[in-house]
Structure formats: C-alpha cells, structure tokens
Enzyme design. Structure first.
Site, mmCIF file in Angstrom:
data_model
loop_
_atom_site.group_PDB
_atom_site.id
_atom_site.type_symbol
_atom_site.label_atom_id
_atom_site.label_comp_id
_atom_site.label_asym_id
_atom_site.label_seq_id
_atom_site.Cartn_x
_atom_site.Cartn_y
_atom_site.Cartn_z
ATOM 1 N N THR A 196 136.138 101.442 83.353
ATOM 2 C CA THR A 196 136.668 102.806 83.517
ATOM 3 C C THR A 196 137.236 103.022 84.917
ATOM 4 O O THR A 196 138.159 103.807 85.086
ATOM 5 C CB THR A 196 135.604 103.868 83.185
ATOM 6 O OG1 THR A 196 134.549 103.830 84.171
ATOM 7 C CG2 THR A 196 135.001 103.637 81.809
ATOM 8 N N LEU A 242 138.980 107.944 83.919
ATOM 9 C CA LEU A 242 138.769 108.697 82.670
ATOM 10 C C LEU A 242 137.823 107.851 81.815
ATOM 11 O O LEU A 242 138.252 107.090 80.956
ATOM 12 C CB LEU A 242 140.102 108.924 81.956
ATOM 13 C CG LEU A 242 140.813 110.234 82.293
ATOM 14 C CD1 LEU A 242 142.074 110.385 81.452
ATOM 15 C CD2 LEU A 242 139.912 111.451 82.106
ATOM 16 N N HIS A 243 136.524 108.004 82.095
ATOM 17 C CA HIS A 243 135.527 107.108 81.490
ATOM 18 C C HIS A 243 135.518 107.140 79.952
ATOM 19 O O HIS A 243 135.765 106.139 79.289
ATOM 20 C CB HIS A 243 134.115 107.499 81.953
ATOM 21 C CG HIS A 243 133.929 107.592 83.424
ATOM 22 N ND1 HIS A 243 133.752 106.494 84.221
ATOM 23 C CD2 HIS A 243 133.858 108.668 84.258
ATOM 24 C CE1 HIS A 243 133.568 106.874 85.477
ATOM 25 N NE2 HIS A 243 133.629 108.191 85.524
ATOM 26 N N ASP A 244 135.147 108.292 79.417
ATOM 27 C CA ASP A 244 134.779 108.346 78.000
ATOM 28 C C ASP A 244 135.926 108.080 77.018
ATOM 29 O O ASP A 244 135.686 107.505 75.941
ATOM 30 C CB ASP A 244 134.093 109.682 77.687
ATOM 31 C CG ASP A 244 132.755 109.802 78.408
ATOM 32 O OD1 ASP A 244 132.175 108.762 78.765
ATOM 33 O OD2 ASP A 244 132.299 110.943 78.624
ATOM 34 N N CYS A 246 137.893 105.801 77.039
ATOM 35 C CA CYS A 246 137.978 104.348 76.810
ATOM 36 C C CYS A 246 137.288 103.962 75.503
ATOM 37 O O CYS A 246 137.717 103.022 74.820
ATOM 38 C CB CYS A 246 137.353 103.584 77.982
ATOM 39 S SG CYS A 246 138.344 103.671 79.485
#
Ligand code: BDR
Ligand code: CA
Length: 313
Positions: A196, A242-244, A246
C-alpha cells in the site's frame, strides 16, 4: 471472470470508504453480499454509520450494513482519529445516513451467509481489525472450510509498522483475532504496508477524482486531501497510501499485484512487538506457508482502475 461473492468487513476510514465505492462500482467482478462494520479507526457507532454513508453516496441504500464487534477479543480498543479525524471520515461535510442498519449482529451475518451460500463461493474482505472474522470462526468453526478466500489489508514486512515501530494498525489493534485468522487454514491473500505504501496518491490522481464532476469524485478528492496530510507530514511523501482499495483492486485485477506464498505468524505475547506480522519472506524457516503476502503493485494500473471505476458512480 466469474462474479465473486464478497463480504466487506470494515472500519471506515477514508481508505475503507474508497474500497467500498470501488467494490460497488464493479458488479462484473464482485457481488457485495453485505458489509460488516467493526471497531477500529473509530468506535463501532461511527464505523457502521460511515459504512451506510458510503453506500448512500454510491446510490446503493439497498446494501445490507451490519454492526459487528465493538472491541477487540481481549484488549482495549485503540483507534486512529489522529489519521482519519474525529468521525473517521473527516474532510467533506456529510449528512447522517437515512438507510437502516440491519438488526442482525455482523458476526451472525457472516456465519449465516457462509452457511447459506454454496461452499467455496464467499470471499471475506477484511479492511480493519480482524475481530468480526475471528469471532465468527470461534463461534461457528463449521464455516471456516466454506470460505473461498480471505483477502485482507493488514501487516507489513519491509515497512514493518505504522502504529508502532513493529506493527501495522489493523493487526496491532487485535493481534489475537489476527492469529485466529492467519491460523484458519483457508487461502489468505495479504495486502501489507509493503504494497500500500507503493500506491501513493499524487496531485494529478486527486485532480482526476475532482475532474469526474460527480459527487463521488468530489468526496473522494476531499477525503484524500484530508487523509494525505498525516502521511505527507510523517513520511515526507507527495501523497498518502490508499491502503484498503488494494484489497478490492486485487479481486478485479489480480495481475496488478505480485507476492510470495509464505508463512506469516502474528506476535501476540510481546508488548514491544505486539501485532507484528512475522513474515518468512526469505523462507528461512520450515514453517508451512499460510498466506500469499503481496510485495508489489503496479501503481499506475491501480490508479487507472480506481479512476475508471469510481467515474461510473
Ligand atoms: C489500515 O489502518 C487503517 O487506518 C486504514 O483504514 C487501513 O485499513 C492501514 O494501516
Ligand atoms: Ca481500514
């Protein structure tokens, strides 16, 4: 590509919100059976509210949103208002949602969905602490073998930690729950900070969201503006991870990601390294692989996908 049935387990969070929007914009690839909220970035009363706000923003008040666990299995809740703001979705002005919260507990929804749907057809997508998933597995062990795959955001190896020097937030908050999930025996795909932190927003990306000329584009740009300030200051980077999203991008375009099938264990005993994901990236132990731990992402491809899909809403 067959449409995957998914349950999104989440603690919105601006990046969770973008993940939910991406899923709802992608009906050719994913069918959202329901969204279960968990305490994490902010307390449960806010995460379930935020999940409903996001569904309404996507024009999908029909999506079933459930409230799950309000605290980790055996620890006091740690939250992340310092990153996400007081509401968890700070940035733009948002009205309270009007769509209902489902009466059923989120954990019971997960159990019932896995018992009702055909075996191996439901993918769990945890985007927050793993409390709801672990509780469901402990309460109804019969459902574990029915899970098709768990694709989660959490952990880190090369990036090590973000909430402590040793741990990523989602795993740190409820390491005992993470240990249950990583030990469950079903296929697990992990989007750690190593991935991320390669999917950083840039000014042109954010402008791209704004240029959509839609409410969704405007909100995502405003969330990103807010969310970025913390990481820019901390890492000196031009944007924020933008972690989630992914997790959802992986379901749509798995070819954008690469990683290794390795052993990953969770540290639950040490105060110093609580929640560390001890990933055997270099395969130096004989411990059996239990997860596909991603290490890289085609960031341009990821943002192109995100922009194309969000523009549909
Ligand atoms: C994770 O923690 C939360 O703050 C984000 O929503 C993401 O799920 C990143 O460490
Ligand atoms: Ca999250």
């Amino acid at each position: 590509m067959t449409v995957r049935k998914i349950i999104i387990d989440t603690d919105p969070g601006q990046d969770d919100a973008v993940a939910i929007l991406l899923a709802l914009a992608s009906p050719e690839e994913v069918e959202v059976l329901g969204i279960t909220a968990v305490a994490g970035n902010v307390p449960l009363a806010l995460t379930e509210r935020n999940a409903r706000i996001v569904c309404e923003l996507a024009g999908r008040p029909d999506i079933k949103v459930f409230a799950g666990c309000d605290a980790p299995l055996g620890r006091k809740l740690v939250t992340a208002e310092h990153v996400h703001g007081k509401t968890g979705l700070d940035g733009p002005q948002m009205d309270d949602p009007t769509m209902p919260l489902q009466a059923e507990h989120g954990v019971d929804f997960i159990i019932n969905a896995l018992r009702t749907e055909a075996p191996n057809t439901v993918t769990l997508c945890p985007l927050g602490p793993l409390t709801n998933i672990a509780t469901a597995f402990q309460k109804a062990p019969d459902i574990i073998e029915k899970v098709q795959e768990i694709v989660l955001m959490g952990g880190a190896y090369f990036e090590v930690g973000n909430i402590t020097p040793a741990a990523e937030f989602n795993i740190f908050v409820d390491p005992e729950a993470a240990a249950v999930v990583f030990g469950c025996g079903r296929p697990i795909t992990v989007m750690p900070l190593d991935v991320t932190h390669k999917a950083l927003t840039t000014a042109p990306h954010v402008q791209g969201f704004r240029d959509m000329g839609t409410k969704v584009g405007e909100m995502v740009a405003a969330w990103t503006d807010f969310f970025e300030r913390f990481d820019k200051e901390k890492y000196g980077s031009a944007g924020a991870p933008l972690h989630d999203p992914c997790v959802i991008a992986y379901l749509i375009r798995p070819d954008l990601f690469s990683g290794r099938h390795i052993n990953v264990e969770i540290e639950t005993q040490s105060d110093l390294t609580r929640g560390m994901t001890v990933a055997d990236w270099w395969r130096v132990t004989k411990r059996a692989p239990n997860a596909t731990f991603m290490g890289d992402v085609d960031a341009d491809g990821f943002f192109a996908l995100l922009t194309e899909r969000l523009a549909r809403l």
